[in-house]
Design a protein around this motif. Sequence first.
Motif, PDB file in Angstrom:
ATOM      1  N   GLU A  94       0.822  -1.206   0.000  1.00 16.45           N
ATOM      2  CA  GLU A  94       0.000   0.000   0.000  1.00 16.45           C
ATOM      3  C   GLU A  94       0.864   1.268   0.000  1.00 16.45           C
ATOM      4  O   GLU A  94       0.499   2.274  -0.596  1.00 16.45           O
ATOM      5  CB  GLU A  94      -0.959  -0.007   1.192  1.00 16.45           C
ATOM      6  CG  GLU A  94      -1.832   1.217   1.193  1.00 16.45           C
ATOM      7  CD  GLU A  94      -3.283   1.006   1.536  1.00 16.45           C
ATOM      8  OE1 GLU A  94      -3.632  -0.060   2.064  1.00 16.45           O
ATOM      9  OE2 GLU A  94      -4.064   1.937   1.285  1.00 16.45           O
ATOM     10  N   LYS A 370      -1.766  14.146   7.636  1.00 15.52           N
ATOM     11  CA  LYS A 370      -2.255  12.807   7.313  1.00 15.52           C
ATOM     12  C   LYS A 370      -1.945  12.598   5.845  1.00 15.52           C
ATOM     13  O   LYS A 370      -1.899  13.576   5.084  1.00 15.52           O
ATOM     14  CB  LYS A 370      -3.778  12.761   7.429  1.00 15.52           C
ATOM     15  CG  LYS A 370      -4.324  12.506   8.787  1.00 15.52           C
ATOM     16  CD  LYS A 370      -5.824  12.269   8.624  1.00 15.52           C
ATOM     17  CE  LYS A 370      -6.519  12.304   9.955  1.00 15.52           C
ATOM     18  NZ  LYS A 370      -7.923  11.936   9.843  1.00 15.52           N
ATOM     19  N   SER A 388      -7.583   4.996  -0.565  1.00 17.69           N
ATOM     20  CA  SER A 388      -7.266   3.826   0.250  1.00 17.69           C
ATOM     21  C   SER A 388      -7.754   2.614  -0.534  1.00 17.69           C
ATOM     22  O   SER A 388      -8.790   2.692  -1.196  1.00 17.69           O
ATOM     23  CB  SER A 388      -8.020   3.868   1.570  1.00 17.69           C
ATOM     24  OG  SER A 388      -7.719   5.041   2.262  1.00 17.69           O
ATOM     25  N   PRO A 391      -8.030  -3.437   2.299  1.00 21.53           N
ATOM     26  CA  PRO A 391      -6.997  -4.307   2.866  1.00 21.53           C
ATOM     27  C   PRO A 391      -7.333  -5.776   2.574  1.00 21.53           C
ATOM     28  O   PRO A 391      -8.426  -6.087   2.089  1.00 21.53           O
ATOM     29  CB  PRO A 391      -7.093  -4.043   4.372  1.00 21.53           C
ATOM     30  CG  PRO A 391      -7.931  -2.835   4.526  1.00 21.53           C
ATOM     31  CD  PRO A 391      -8.816  -2.769   3.336  1.00 21.53           C
ATOM     32  N   THR A 416      -1.944   4.997  12.009  1.00 21.69           N
ATOM     33  CA  THR A 416      -2.779   4.875  10.815  1.00 21.69           C
ATOM     34  C   THR A 416      -2.738   6.160   9.981  1.00 21.69           C
ATOM     35  O   THR A 416      -2.847   6.105   8.773  1.00 21.69           O
ATOM     36  CB  THR A 416      -4.219   4.442  11.158  1.00 21.69           C
ATOM     37  OG1 THR A 416      -4.689   5.227  12.242  1.00 21.69           O
ATOM     38  CG2 THR A 416      -4.287   2.995  11.539  1.00 21.69           C
ATOM     39  N   GLY A 419      -0.174   5.784   7.671  1.00 21.49           N
ATOM     40  CA  GLY A 419      -0.475   4.846   6.598  1.00 21.49           C
ATOM     41  C   GLY A 419       0.084   3.451   6.840  1.00 21.49           C
ATOM     42  O   GLY A 419       0.175   2.651   5.917  1.00 21.49           O
ATOM     43  N   GLN A 422      -4.824   0.501   7.915  1.00 21.62           N
ATOM     44  CA  GLN A 422      -6.071   1.268   7.916  1.00 21.62           C
ATOM     45  C   GLN A 422      -6.869   0.934   9.164  1.00 21.62           C
ATOM     46  O   GLN A 422      -6.918  -0.217   9.585  1.00 21.62           O
ATOM     47  CB  GLN A 422      -6.899   0.922   6.692  1.00 21.62           C
ATOM     48  CG  GLN A 422      -6.313   1.481   5.417  1.00 21.62           C
ATOM     49  CD  GLN A 422      -7.180   1.166   4.224  1.00 21.62           C
ATOM     50  OE1 GLN A 422      -8.358   1.475   4.183  1.00 21.62           O
ATOM     51  NE2 GLN A 422      -6.578   0.540   3.234  1.00 21.62           N
ATOM     52  N   THR A 436      -4.846  -4.538   6.850  1.00 20.80           N
ATOM     53  CA  THR A 436      -3.518  -4.408   6.240  1.00 20.80           C
ATOM     54  C   THR A 436      -3.447  -5.267   4.981  1.00 20.80           C
ATOM     55  O   THR A 436      -4.350  -6.040   4.687  1.00 20.80           O
ATOM     56  CB  THR A 436      -2.405  -4.910   7.181  1.00 20.80           C
ATOM     57  OG1 THR A 436      -2.551  -6.342   7.288  1.00 20.80           O
ATOM     58  CG2 THR A 436      -2.467  -4.298   8.552  1.00 20.80           C
ATOM     59  N   ASP A 492     -14.335   4.655   8.003  1.00 22.68           N
ATOM     60  CA  ASP A 492     -12.889   4.767   7.766  1.00 22.68           C
ATOM     61  C   ASP A 492     -12.379   6.082   8.369  1.00 22.68           C
ATOM     62  O   ASP A 492     -13.121   6.797   9.042  1.00 22.68           O
ATOM     63  CB  ASP A 492     -12.567   4.636   6.265  1.00 22.68           C
ATOM     64  CG  ASP A 492     -12.918   5.886   5.475  1.00 22.68           C
ATOM     65  OD1 ASP A 492     -13.486   6.821   6.071  1.00 22.68           O
ATOM     66  OD2 ASP A 492     -12.619   5.924   4.271  1.00 22.68           O
ATOM     67  N   LYS A 493     -11.103   6.411   8.089  1.00 18.73           N
ATOM     68  CA  LYS A 493     -10.477   7.577   8.729  1.00 18.73           C
ATOM     69  C   LYS A 493     -11.177   8.889   8.394  1.00 18.73           C
ATOM     70  O   LYS A 493     -11.089   9.856   9.135  1.00 18.73           O
ATOM     71  CB  LYS A 493      -8.987   7.642   8.351  1.00 18.73           C
ATOM     72  CG  LYS A 493      -8.729   7.855   6.865  1.00 18.73           C
ATOM     73  CD  LYS A 493      -7.237   7.954   6.620  1.00 18.73           C
ATOM     74  CE  LYS A 493      -6.823   7.885   5.175  1.00 18.73           C
ATOM     75  NZ  LYS A 493      -7.406   8.721   4.184  1.00 18.73           N
ATOM     76  N   SER A 523     -11.348   3.809  -1.845  1.00 21.59           N
ATOM     77  CA  SER A 523     -12.103   4.925  -1.270  1.00 21.59           C
ATOM     78  C   SER A 523     -12.371   6.017  -2.302  1.00 21.59           C
ATOM     79  O   SER A 523     -13.119   6.931  -2.047  1.00 21.59           O
ATOM     80  CB  SER A 523     -11.358   5.502  -0.084  1.00 21.59           C
ATOM     81  OG  SER A 523     -10.128   6.025  -0.519  1.00 21.59           O
TER      82      SER A 523
END
Length: 530
Positions: A94, A370, A388, A391, A416, A419, A422, A436, A492-493, A523
């Motif tokens: 990733e 980030k 993203s 995973p 996270t 990176g 996630q 991951t 998610d984030k 994403s």
Amino acid sequence: MSLKEEITRRKTFAIISHPDAGKTTLTEKFLLFGGAIQTAGAVKSNKITKTAASDFMDIERQRGISVATSVMGFEYKNMLINLLDTPGHRDFAEDTYRTLTAVDSVILVVDSVKGVEAQTERLMEVCRMRDTPVIIFVNKMDLEGRDPFDILDELEEKLSINVRPFSWPISKGYSFKGVYNLFEKSLNLFDANKTKIADNDIKITDLNDPQLDELVGEDADQLREDVELIEGVYEPLDNNEYLSGNLAPVFFGSAMNNFGVRELLDTFVQLAPFPQGRSTNVRVVEPTEEKFTGFIFKIHANIDPKHRDRIAFLRVCSGTFERNKFFNHVRLQKKVKFANPATFMARAKNVVDEAFPGDVVGLYDTGTFKIGDTLTEGEQMQFQGIPSFSPEIFKELINKDPMKSKQLEKGIQQLTDEGVAQLFIREIGSRKIVGTVGELQFEVIQYRLEHEYGAKCEFVPKNYFKACWITSDNEEKLDEFKRIKSLEIVQDKDNNDVYLAPSQFLLDMERNNFPEIEFHFTSEFKTAEA
Ligand code: G4P
């Protein structure tokens, strides 16, 4: 020098490959040509052979926190080349995908014995998401590899890209004699003992020239036949097809023996694109725009607890980046400036006063960034194309020391943001699911949480197949789905809704049950659908 002149002398790229195909070796040869290093063996491999966190930590510690290991700048033929490093371990794929968002083109290395491997295919899929131009180097021609025509077929078939050979090998393995450059019409003969970089091309404009028979003996006729076939089967190179990512020039050689590398680098410098325009959520930003813009594509933390600094890597997209000038951190709506931004040119890490489109600048960071953050001179926009990806392995994070839950919270958030993995949060019970690409990251997280944040955790495996970002025009249906599947819905984030599908079968079933809902494997929803 004008901004336009600065832009047109820059090329920013990455070398990518399945582990062991020869990425590190080729990188080193490029740096030798560019004068950025003087001796072979100077480039430290970032490869981890064993899947062990301790190995990873050792290597990270040796590499330290430096721009040097992440961006290698060198000059070649009056061009400034920025070569971005990508991790050598599959589990960190990733990280590679994200680095690919910051380059304008790539060189893909393929092992002539093994052909197209799993990681080659996945990397190519990521290149395709942004139509990144690709040049292919078929390496290890000194070994008994596959037939070159078979390799070309395999490249076209498995990587879904048209290919056009630029050079052609004369025999292979023990009897490998060299390559014929189809465009320069010159012969580069192979000498396995060649240790220095020499320019010994022999011009052979007409393949019927008897000199060819003298030089390569009985292989001359085979070469004539092959070249005739190539000219008949493959279209001539259309530069626009290459630039739009539809056609890949192919070179054959041996990185270890520094063979065919110069041709590759020369062609790269000629063909590869200058820094290109980039999409944001509001418009496309052209590099020639006067106002500075850029985005963070990578964050590298120092894992030494005594020096817990981080470097955020900024790709400059337009205008001029200046030291000590205030820029706008779009996500935080905050003014930020940098006293010691760093770049890396020809062995020395330098504080830079200015940087231009295509450059990568290392910014010392105390936790303001980030991955994916955008910096501008005030305009409200967000660079896109830093998605993203779903995973492959999911585990629930369990706190093992209730007294340290704050530390754990902070630690996992920062890791996270960098990176490393996630983080998905399930509202119900506020559970934390970590996703991951490989097992190694879990060990790394556990180790770093303990050593850097003093928090203890364990991971409980979760049997999920994919993370699917869900969207729909029909709000009601989306709410209904989220209600029914509440145990498998996480955020998610960026607070996007994600459905953790337990299996392909169940995902297909939900697709049938909820045709109004779209399930995405990334994403950002351009490609890579299920
Ligand atoms: P990677 O970064 O893509 O993982 O590959 P790397 O360059 O580390 O190369 C992997 C192995 O392949 C290395 O051998 C390297 O020497 C070898 N190699 C690279 N290019 C060629 C080539 O053109 N021909 C042949 N025959 N081998 C090549 P190793 O044994 O793993 O490491 P080392 O001890 O040789 O460094």
